[in-house]
Scaffold this active site. Structure first.
Site, PDB file in Angstrom:
ATOM      1  N   HIS A 168      35.913  41.401  40.669  1.00  0.00           N
ATOM      2  CA  HIS A 168      35.560  40.697  41.901  1.00  0.00           C
ATOM      3  C   HIS A 168      36.695  39.773  42.305  1.00  0.00           C
ATOM      4  O   HIS A 168      37.256  39.062  41.470  1.00  0.00           O
ATOM      5  CB  HIS A 168      34.276  39.876  41.706  1.00  0.00           C
ATOM      6  CG  HIS A 168      33.966  38.970  42.859  1.00  0.00           C
ATOM      7  ND1 HIS A 168      33.903  37.595  42.746  1.00  0.00           N
ATOM      8  CD2 HIS A 168      33.736  39.244  44.166  1.00  0.00           C
ATOM      9  CE1 HIS A 168      33.620  37.065  43.925  1.00  0.00           C
ATOM     10  NE2 HIS A 168      33.513  38.050  44.795  1.00  0.00           N
ATOM     11  N   SER A 169      37.060  39.809  43.581  1.00  0.00           N
ATOM     12  CA  SER A 169      38.087  38.918  44.121  1.00  0.00           C
ATOM     13  C   SER A 169      39.393  39.107  43.344  1.00  0.00           C
ATOM     14  O   SER A 169      39.880  40.218  43.186  1.00  0.00           O
ATOM     15  CB  SER A 169      37.582  37.479  44.091  1.00  0.00           C
ATOM     16  OG  SER A 169      38.469  36.599  44.728  1.00  0.00           O
ATOM     17  N   MET A 170      39.952  38.022  42.832  1.00  0.00           N
ATOM     18  CA  MET A 170      41.219  38.117  42.108  1.00  0.00           C
ATOM     19  C   MET A 170      41.074  38.873  40.789  1.00  0.00           C
ATOM     20  O   MET A 170      42.068  39.312  40.208  1.00  0.00           O
ATOM     21  CB  MET A 170      41.776  36.722  41.844  1.00  0.00           C
ATOM     22  CG  MET A 170      42.254  35.991  43.085  1.00  0.00           C
ATOM     23  SD  MET A 170      43.590  36.848  43.939  1.00  0.00           S
ATOM     24  CE  MET A 170      44.901  36.721  42.740  1.00  0.00           C
ATOM     25  N   GLN A 195      35.870  44.520  44.154  1.00  0.00           N
ATOM     26  CA  GLN A 195      34.990  44.006  45.201  1.00  0.00           C
ATOM     27  C   GLN A 195      35.654  42.797  45.857  1.00  0.00           C
ATOM     28  O   GLN A 195      35.894  41.779  45.213  1.00  0.00           O
ATOM     29  CB  GLN A 195      33.634  43.603  44.610  1.00  0.00           C
ATOM     30  CG  GLN A 195      32.918  44.745  43.905  1.00  0.00           C
ATOM     31  CD  GLN A 195      31.727  44.285  43.100  1.00  0.00           C
ATOM     32  OE1 GLN A 195      31.622  43.106  42.733  1.00  0.00           O
ATOM     33  NE2 GLN A 195      30.808  45.190  42.803  1.00  0.00           N
ATOM     34  N   SER A 197      38.676  42.228  46.758  1.00  0.00           N
ATOM     35  CA  SER A 197      39.924  41.837  46.088  1.00  0.00           C
ATOM     36  C   SER A 197      41.090  41.947  47.067  1.00  0.00           C
ATOM     37  O   SER A 197      41.293  43.007  47.667  1.00  0.00           O
ATOM     38  CB  SER A 197      40.187  42.731  44.876  1.00  0.00           C
ATOM     39  OG  SER A 197      39.154  42.614  43.927  1.00  0.00           O
TER      40      SER A 197
END
Length: 938
Positions: A168-170, A195, A197
């Site tokens: 998720h993200s980073m 997700q 990212s």
């Protein structure tokens, strides 16, 4: 003049507020379903080797569990398939509970005990999107976690050889960074799902380590892509609800033609069709279900582990995230099927359209459409049904027996799910061997549904309309009327291909006869990126659609298509008009990082204007007046654009590379994946067209931010005044030279041994104290002068006026104050107010590093690496030297004529080279402040 400036910057602040409101709230409500735990979640910590635990004391690895499963896995004797969740910026390892809980519920319905073991990594909720110094450390720890997870399965006969990653993200960027490690075995990870990212570029680049990390990942995945073709990566963007990471940044940078790298927006995912914000994308039930279903379909029945076949992985991901036909290709074992010869179940359709609703009683029903008489007049066959069961329902007959079909091929693989029904569009040119089409409307279970089919002619179903110009401000309307005699209509939106365009699309449907109909579906279809959006509306109704893009058209791709799945015998009126608030929202979504750069440009020019005023008159002007004059687009935007043209020349770029000058800074590309090389050669031009607007918004932030700082200084000075003895001289709050050297040395050592941002923050507090003392002194002098005795002098009309005593006069042996002393303090106050606003910028830019250091104090007292250590040394002495600065010293300095000319060229170069690299702002500020500090002492 001041009222005009307030009105002007008030209007600019209003524009900024409108854009921010549209960016933060101008989208659909959150339609995601929440995922719930049916049992209490438990996180079992996985023991890591001592060396790993010693190197990474702030991190941890956990196994997710609930209820009985948590008890069974207490000893970590695992038999499932490993999946590892990676949290993102400031993310918690407990965010894995949605994925883990749904996976446990799914496993209850699986045969043979097939299940997932969901692991999760604790990255100590670090702010890695703002401080990049921890990204390499997280990547190395992730490598150790994967090896530790695979060791837990050594007791199995066929242990897993790889781990699937969900980032998720980073966390998704860290997952891809694994392959940059020299000792990493690429076979340990063959599937990555990310997700929200930001793969293309960081959202904000506040230190060089963040960009170095991205460069290393890009070098590996773009320029060494042949070595990673067996790694399947799926990137899912959140849509317009995610204002933290725009979906264009989630596109995977990869070589063109790599089928194993998939990028899409969650609004286009079948059975999901919703936009998610940056956090809800983790727990959105619709998306979590699609992810878990894909994982279970990827498990090989024999090995009970994830398949190694890239083709198989691609098929499953396409099925669950892109098109979702009735069955996956592996389930179609035979190309032909036999249909029961039940004469009463067959009906031949000779009309152009079929509309059939099944009865409540279960029955076997087939409709037969002859192709021979339709091939010349029609190009496509369209059919839809709100029976959402994933079963074969349309066939191509290859052998008939009278009015029934004996043998047929399954054509249902082209079925596509829409929110209210499934749709199949067949091209008649692809059915050369088929004599009839068969549509199954059987409902043996008694479930009622509707089937609608028709023959279509593509050219008669397609219309075109030119979208209004982006500067029409909503006054120009483009409309088209569709008299729906069919079930599908396509409207090409000509000249709609840039991300800064935004429209309000209104679709009004009217029908002559009111009866039950299937709902209409309006789909915005983008050919160059999977960012389709769906709107469902009843008939008749009026619906409004937001027409915006996540990515710009990279080449001569086809235009954006508005696809209308309509009700027959109804009229649809479609109108488009430019939405100025949405245009502002798009400008901030894509060019928002340039606003703080232009804020710094405004404050730097305001400081230069203040120095020029002191040089000419020996006095300082009002701070708000100087900040108001910092908006000079003719001096900034025009030279920046000329520099852009110059730096675009290949010969000039070669010269710059020889003398080690970085290339021109440009915003992250708005093109989708696969065209990164083309973007590098020819960056987009439209951000330069928006630069005057962004400069205006940045100047508004500078103007009202300085006004807020002035208000806070007045408020704080009132609070601290009782704690200080009143002062009447301009030297209040100054430091002796020996004290300055001692404090500077102490702060330098502090920055070296702990955190450079801490030293910068402490130095700024010392300068802020000087400003507060000047504010208190200015107030004290004003009050004293109001109470001072005044001389009497005759006026022209014979009256008597009061005049303050001169400074040389005495009252009871005490020298009286004069207006000149008050003016000196006011000049110094305005000078230091102008400097304090500028000096706050390094503090704000270094705040993420300081926050990261504070949150990790229990693990380490030193920030390593420290992006602000080199900046802190000159800035510490700049803050300290400027404390003793006053207008008299500046006006008498021989360096002032030269230094007052520095802010303008520095502002131009800042706007040219800092739009993406925000940390470079500190370099330009130091280049302006260091000479100014020497000007105060020389």
């Amino acid at each position: 003049m001041k009222a005009a400036a307030v009105a002007f910057y008030g209007a600019a602040l209003g524009l900024l507020a409108v854009g921010l409101r549209e960016l933060l709230t101008g989208f659909e409500e959150n339609r995601c379903s929440m995922t719930y735990m049916f049992e209490y979640p438990e996180y079992r910590r996985v023991a890591l080797p001592r060396r790993v635990a010693r190197l990474y004391p702030a991190y941890g690895l956990y196994l997710y569990g609930e209820g009985v499963y948590a008890q069974e896995t207490r000893a970590l004797k695992l038999t499932g398939t490993p999946v590892l969740f990676l949290p993102g910026n400031a993310g918690s390892y407990k965010q894995a509970r949605s994925l883990g809980s749904v996976a446990l519920r799914k496993a209850e319905n699986m045969d043979g005990g097939m299940h997932l073991n969901v692991f999760t990594v604790d990255f100590n909720e670090e702010l890695v999107a703002l401080y990049g110094g921890s990204l390499v450390r997280q990547t190395h720890f992730l490598h150790e976690c994967i090896k530790a997870i695979l060791r837990l399965y050594k007791h199995l006969k066929t242990p897993p050889q790889s781990v699937a990653l969900v980032g998720h993200s980073m966390g998704g960027v860290v997952a891809r960074a694994l392959f940059t490690l020299p000792r990493f075995n690429p076979h340990l990870v063959s599937l990555i799902i990310t997700q929200a990212s930001p793969h293309m570029a960081p959202v904000l680049a506040l230190d060089p380590y963040l960009l170095d990390f991205y460069d290393a990942v890009r070098q590996k995945w773009v320029y060494q892509a042949n070595k990673l073709r067996n790694v399947t990566v799926l990137s899912v963007g959140g849509g317009y609800r995610d204002y933290q990471v725009r979906s264009g940044l989630t596109s995977l940078p990869c070589c063109p033609g790599d089928p194993n790298k998939l990028s899409l927006v969650v609004t286009a995912v079948p059975r999901t069709w919703v936009s998610t914000d940056h956090l809800s994308i983790v727990w959105c039930k619709e998306l979590v279900l699609a992810t878990v279903r894909a994982f279970f379909d990827l498990i090989d029945a024999e090995t009970r582990q994830f398949t190694d076949s890239p083709e198989r992985k691609l098929t499953v991901l396409n099925h669950h995230f892109i098109k979702h036909p009735v069955r996956m290709m592996r389930d179609v074992q035979n190309s032909s099927i036999s249909i029961l010869d039940v004469p009463e179940a067959w009906s031949e359709v000779n009309t152009l359209r079929l509309s059939y609703r099944t009865p409540k009683e279960g029955q076997l029903k087939y409709f037969l459409f002859a192709l021979s008489s339709r091939r010349k007049a029609y190009s496509h066959f369209y059919c839809r049904s709100n029976n959402m069961e994933m079963s074969s329902w349309v066939f191509g007959c290859v052998h008939t027996n009278g009015s029934s079909c004996v043998r047929a091929v399954d054509l249902s693989m082209g079925t596509e799910l829409l929110p209210p029904y499934k749709v199949l569009i067949l091209s008649l040119s692809d059915l050369a061997s088929v004599t009839h089409l068969v549509v199954s409307a059987s409902n043996l279970n008694g479930k009622q549904f509707t089937v609608e089919c028709e023959w279509q002619r593509e050219e008669s179903q397609t219309l075109s309309v030119s979208v209004p110009h982006v500067l029409s401000f909503g006054f120009t309307v483009s409309d088209v009327t569709v008299n729906s005699s069919g079930l599908l209509h396509n409207i090409q939106l000509l000249h709609f291909h840039q991300v800064y365009q935004a429209f309000r699309i209104n679709v009004v449907s009217q029908c002559r006869v009111n009866r039950d109909r299937l709902p209409s579906v309006y789909r915005i279809r983008v050919s160059w990126f999977r960012e389709d959006s769906f709107t469902t509306a009843s008939v008749p109704s009026a619906a409004e659609i937001s027409g915006m893009l996540h990515t710009s058209r990279p080449d001569d791709s086809s235009d954006v298509l508005l696809q209308l799945h309509t009700a027959p015998n109804c009229q649809y009126k479609v109108s488009l008009r430019t939405s100025f608030p949405k245009v502002l929202g798009q400008a901030l979504r894509f060019c928002g990082p340039m606003v703080p750069v232009y804020t710094a440009v405004t404050l730097l020019l305001a400081c230069g204007g203040q120095l020029s005023t002191i040089l000419k008159s020996g006095r300082a002007a009002d701070m708000s007046q100087m900040v108001g004059r910092g908006l000079q687009p003719h001096k900034i935007n025009l030279p920046v654009y000329l520099l852009h043209i110059l730096l675009s020349c290949s010969r000039f770029q070669e010269i710059l590379s020889i003398i080690s000058i970085p290339p021109e800074d440009t915003l992250p590309p708005t093109f989708p994946d696969g065209v990164l090389h083309e973007w590098a050669e020819s960056p987009e031009e439209w951000p330069h067209l928006l630069s005057p607007l962004l400069y205006l918004l940045g100047a508004a932030v500078a103007y009202w931010g300085s006004a807020l700082l002035r208000f806070l200084i007045r408020l704080i000075s009132l609070t601290l005044a009782p704690l200080h003895r009143p002062s009447v001289t301009r030297t209040c709050g100054t430091l002796r030279l020996r004290t300055q050297l001692l404090i500077g040395l102490c702060l330098t050592v502090t920055g070296w041994t702990s955190c450079g941002a801490l030293a910068i923050f402490a130095s700024s507090l010392l300068h802020l104290y000087r400003v507060l003392r000047l504010q208190m002194t200015e107030r004290s002098l004003s009050h004293m002068l109001n109470l001072a005795p005044r001389k009497q002098k005759p006026a022209a009309n014979g009256a008597v006026e009061a005049e303050p005593q001169s400074k040389s006069n005495e009252l009871n042996g005490v020298p009286l104050l004069s207006e000149s002393a008050l003016q000196e303090v006011r000049d110094d106050l305005q000078l230091h107010l102008s400097l304090s606003v500028l000096l706050m910028l390094p503090v704000m830019l270094s705040a993420p590093s300081l926050i990261h250091w504070i949150r990790n104090l229990r693990f380490s007292t030193r920030l390593d690496p420290d992006p602000w250590w080199l900046h802190s040394v000159p800035l510490i002495f700049v803050y300290l030297l400027l404390i003793n600065c006053n207008t008299l010293q500046l006006s008498n300095s021989r360096l002032l004529p030269v230094i007052s000319c520095l802010p303008l060229p520095l502002a131009i170069t800042m706007a040219t080279f800092s739009s993406l690299h925000l940390y470079r702002v500190a370099y330009f500020l130091s280049a302006a402040l260091v000479p100014l500090a020497f000007c105060c002492v020389l």
